[in-house]
Scaffold this motif. Structure first.
Motif, short mmCIF file in Angstrom:
data_model
loop_
_atom_site.label_atom_id
_atom_site.label_comp_id
_atom_site.label_asym_id
_atom_site.label_seq_id
_atom_site.Cartn_x
_atom_site.Cartn_y
_atom_site.Cartn_z
N ASP A 59 34.21 -49.74 29.87
CA ASP A 59 32.89 -50.07 29.76
C ASP A 59 31.97 -50.02 31.15
O ASP A 59 31.20 -49.41 31.33
N MET A 60 32.61 -50.74 32.06
CA MET A 60 32.33 -50.72 33.56
C MET A 60 32.23 -49.38 33.94
O MET A 60 31.39 -48.87 34.77
N ALA A 61 33.42 -48.61 33.81
CA ALA A 61 33.47 -47.13 34.62
C ALA A 61 32.60 -46.38 34.05
O ALA A 61 31.98 -45.56 34.57
N LEU A 62 32.03 -46.56 32.72
CA LEU A 62 31.04 -45.45 32.14
C LEU A 62 29.69 -45.89 32.63
O LEU A 62 29.04 -44.93 33.06
N ARG A 63 29.65 -47.10 32.96
CA ARG A 63 28.17 -47.43 33.71
C ARG A 63 28.27 -47.02 34.99
O ARG A 63 27.01 -46.52 35.58
N ALA A 64 29.33 -46.89 36.02
CA ALA A 64 29.32 -46.50 37.23
C ALA A 64 29.15 -45.01 36.99
O ALA A 64 28.58 -44.35 38.27
N ILE A 65 29.65 -44.30 36.20
CA ILE A 65 29.87 -42.75 36.27
C ILE A 65 28.36 -42.35 35.91
O ILE A 65 28.02 -41.06 36.01
N GLU A 66 27.59 -43.09 35.04
CA GLU A 66 26.20 -42.71 34.38
C GLU A 66 25.36 -41.70 35.58
O GLU A 66 24.82 -40.84 35.15
N PRO A 67 25.09 -42.42 36.73
CA PRO A 67 24.26 -41.88 37.80
C PRO A 67 24.85 -40.40 38.26
O PRO A 67 24.26 -39.62 38.41
N LEU A 68 26.14 -40.28 38.00
CA LEU A 68 26.76 -38.90 38.50
C LEU A 68 26.53 -37.65 37.19
O LEU A 68 26.20 -36.79 37.60
N ARG A 69 26.42 -38.45 36.06
CA ARG A 69 25.95 -37.48 35.07
C ARG A 69 24.73 -37.08 35.01
O ARG A 69 24.39 -35.84 34.98
N GLU A 70 23.89 -37.91 35.54
CA GLU A 70 22.51 -37.79 35.73
C GLU A 70 22.04 -36.61 36.71
O GLU A 70 21.24 -35.84 36.51
N ARG A 71 22.99 -36.99 37.82
CA ARG A 71 22.68 -35.88 38.95
C ARG A 71 23.14 -34.83 38.74
O ARG A 71 22.77 -33.55 39.46
N SER A 72 24.53 -34.42 38.39
CA SER A 72 25.20 -33.26 38.32
C SER A 72 25.35 -32.68 37.30
O SER A 72 25.78 -31.37 37.00
N GLY A 73 24.98 -33.72 35.99
CA GLY A 73 24.87 -32.92 34.71
C GLY A 73 25.96 -33.37 34.00
O GLY A 73 27.25 -33.51 34.50
N ASP A 74 25.83 -33.19 32.56
CA ASP A 74 27.09 -33.86 31.71
C ASP A 74 28.17 -32.87 31.66
O ASP A 74 29.16 -33.34 31.61
N ALA A 75 27.87 -31.49 31.85
CA ALA A 75 28.98 -30.63 31.97
C ALA A 75 29.81 -30.75 33.09
O ALA A 75 31.01 -30.56 32.87
N ALA A 76 29.33 -30.98 34.17
CA ALA A 76 30.18 -31.28 35.65
C ALA A 76 31.00 -32.53 35.26
O ALA A 76 32.12 -32.59 35.68
N VAL A 77 30.80 -33.66 34.75
CA VAL A 77 31.57 -34.87 34.48
C VAL A 77 32.42 -34.58 33.19
O VAL A 77 33.71 -34.95 33.60
N ARG A 78 32.19 -34.04 32.14
CA ARG A 78 33.03 -33.63 30.80
C ARG A 78 34.06 -32.68 31.22
O ARG A 78 35.15 -32.54 30.72
N GLY A 79 33.53 -31.65 32.31
CA GLY A 79 34.45 -30.50 32.56
C GLY A 79 35.62 -30.82 33.93
O GLY A 79 36.12 -29.96 34.40
N VAL A 80 35.63 -32.17 34.41
CA VAL A 80 36.50 -32.26 35.45
C VAL A 80 38.01 -31.93 35.18
O VAL A 80 38.43 -32.17 33.79
N ASP A 81 38.72 -31.48 36.13
CA ASP A 81 39.91 -31.04 35.64
C ASP A 81 41.13 -32.21 36.26
O ASP A 81 42.16 -32.34 35.77
N VAL A 82 40.54 -33.09 36.73
CA VAL A 82 41.46 -34.32 37.45
C VAL A 82 40.52 -35.41 37.04
O VAL A 82 39.38 -35.74 37.41
N LEU A 83 41.33 -36.46 36.47
CA LEU A 83 40.74 -37.76 36.57
C LEU A 83 41.77 -39.06 36.79
O LEU A 83 42.88 -38.98 36.18
N LEU A 84 41.21 -39.72 37.84
CA LEU A 84 42.19 -40.80 38.51
C LEU A 84 41.48 -42.01 38.31
O LEU A 84 40.28 -42.13 38.81
N THR A 85 42.08 -43.15 37.77
CA THR A 85 41.62 -44.36 37.66
C THR A 85 42.49 -45.25 38.36
O THR A 85 43.72 -45.52 38.50
N HIS A 86 41.88 -46.67 38.93
CA HIS A 86 42.54 -47.81 39.39
C HIS A 86 41.73 -49.16 38.71
O HIS A 86 40.68 -49.04 38.77
#
Length: 339
Positions: free
Chosen positions: A55-82
């Protein structure tokens, strides 16, 4: 070599903003209370009940989606989390996060070992992965969610260390291009200083996963505090100086220096070791407390949104983890200033 750029950062702080007075009402006498390690920030934010790391990660990522577009976020080749406090005991949140993003990355990794240095370490790992042919982008996410869950327990909130941490999440988007190149990275692993079962306390004693009375907390004593100070004071400037050498600049030439933020004394010592004025070493400690791995991306996003990191700035990130078993740094030529 393929050029990888950190093209955007974003963050999220939970809505529950908690003042130092909340902890003061519960504080108990302690020989550790006067240590600089435990001088509390004015505020910190606490995760809401039932709010998960994803839930927290999605809130943090939302501005990235707004600025770069949904396709840019959904289309990432690598996802790393800590994730500081995984919601499930055997895995982090990367798999669920990919699903809820609607993404299908080739690489989905939970990075546990790097602690407060996870953000520069994930930049290093993502950059290495993106050197492979055909991969174009990566999303790196650092979640700190232990403050409002572990440090507010009834037996823990009276301890001097309870008022220091805060909760938050930071995310970065990396792509294969030259807009904001990652110039250098450096990591140090010193396993001899890795945490041991003695670094956690439960009274009466038991393994953390065994049922029983007593609440889990991180153990501190004067000897441990002295060891952590000695290692942290050395390790953060050491890896920062390393990336400066790789880039070919002296530390005082760094435009923006962003570190993890355990306490004010560390922040002062690191700034002085880099020979930088306070305005070039921003922090969010008094608003957010110790955000552990999320401290670097949250501070970067805060400064960037305020217009204090112009494009072209040399940004160096540096941090150490736990009691000194890991440190990481990265240098970036900034290119994510708001348009």
């Amino acid at each position: 070599m393929t050029t990888v750029s950190l093209v955007d950062v974003a963050s999220y702080l939970p809505e529950n903003r908690v003042g130092a007075e909340w902890f003061a009402q519960y504080s108990a006498p302690s020989r550790l209370a006067n240590s600089p390690m435990f001088r509390p920030p004015a505020y910190r934010h606490h995760v809401a009940e039932g709010q998960s790391a994803v839930d927290m990660a999605l809130r943090a990522i939302e501005p990235l989606r707004e600025r770069s577009g949904d396709a840019a976020v959904r289309g990432v080749d690598v996802l790393l989390t800590h994730t500081q406090l995984p919601d499930l005991p055997v895995q982090g949140c990367a798999g669920e996060l990919a699903y809820r993003l609607g993404a299908n990355p080739e690489w989905v990794l939970d990075v546990h070992n790097s602690g407060c240095a996870a953000f520069p370490y994930m930049i290093k790992v993502a950059s290495q992965l993106l050197q492979q042919a055909g991969l174009r982008s990566a999303l790196v996410v650092a979640v700190q969610n232990a403050a409002g869950q572990v440090f507010t327990q009834t037996d823990v909130r009276a301890q001097p260390q309870a008022a220091i941490p805060g909760d938050g999440c930071g995310a970065g988007l990396l792509v294969v291009d030259d807009r904001a190149p990652v110039l250098a990275t450096a990591c140090r692993s010193q396993g001899e200083f890795a945490p041991s079962p003695r670094d956690a306390e439960v009274d009466p004693p038991r393994k953390y996963w065994e049922p029983g009375a007593g609440q889990f907390r991180i153990a501190f004593n004067q000897n441990k505090i002295a060891r952590v100070y000695a290692r942290g004071n050395k390790m953060v400037p050491e890896v920062a100086h390393d990336v400066c050498r790789q880039v070919g600049v002296a530390p005082p030439e760094v435009d923006v220096f962003v570190t993890n933020q355990p306490n004010r004394l560390f922040l002062r010592n690191w700034r002085e070791a880099m020979q930088l004025p306070p305005e070039r070493h921003p922090d969010t400690f008094d608003e957010c407390g110790n955000l552990f791995a999320a401290g670097i991306p949250v501070t970067l996003d805060t400064e960037n949104r305020a217009g204090r990191i112009p494009n072209g700035s040399l940004v160096v990130m540096s941090a150490f983890a736990h009691a000194g078993d890991f440190a990481g740094a990265a240098a970036v030529r900034w290119g994510a200033a708001p348009g």
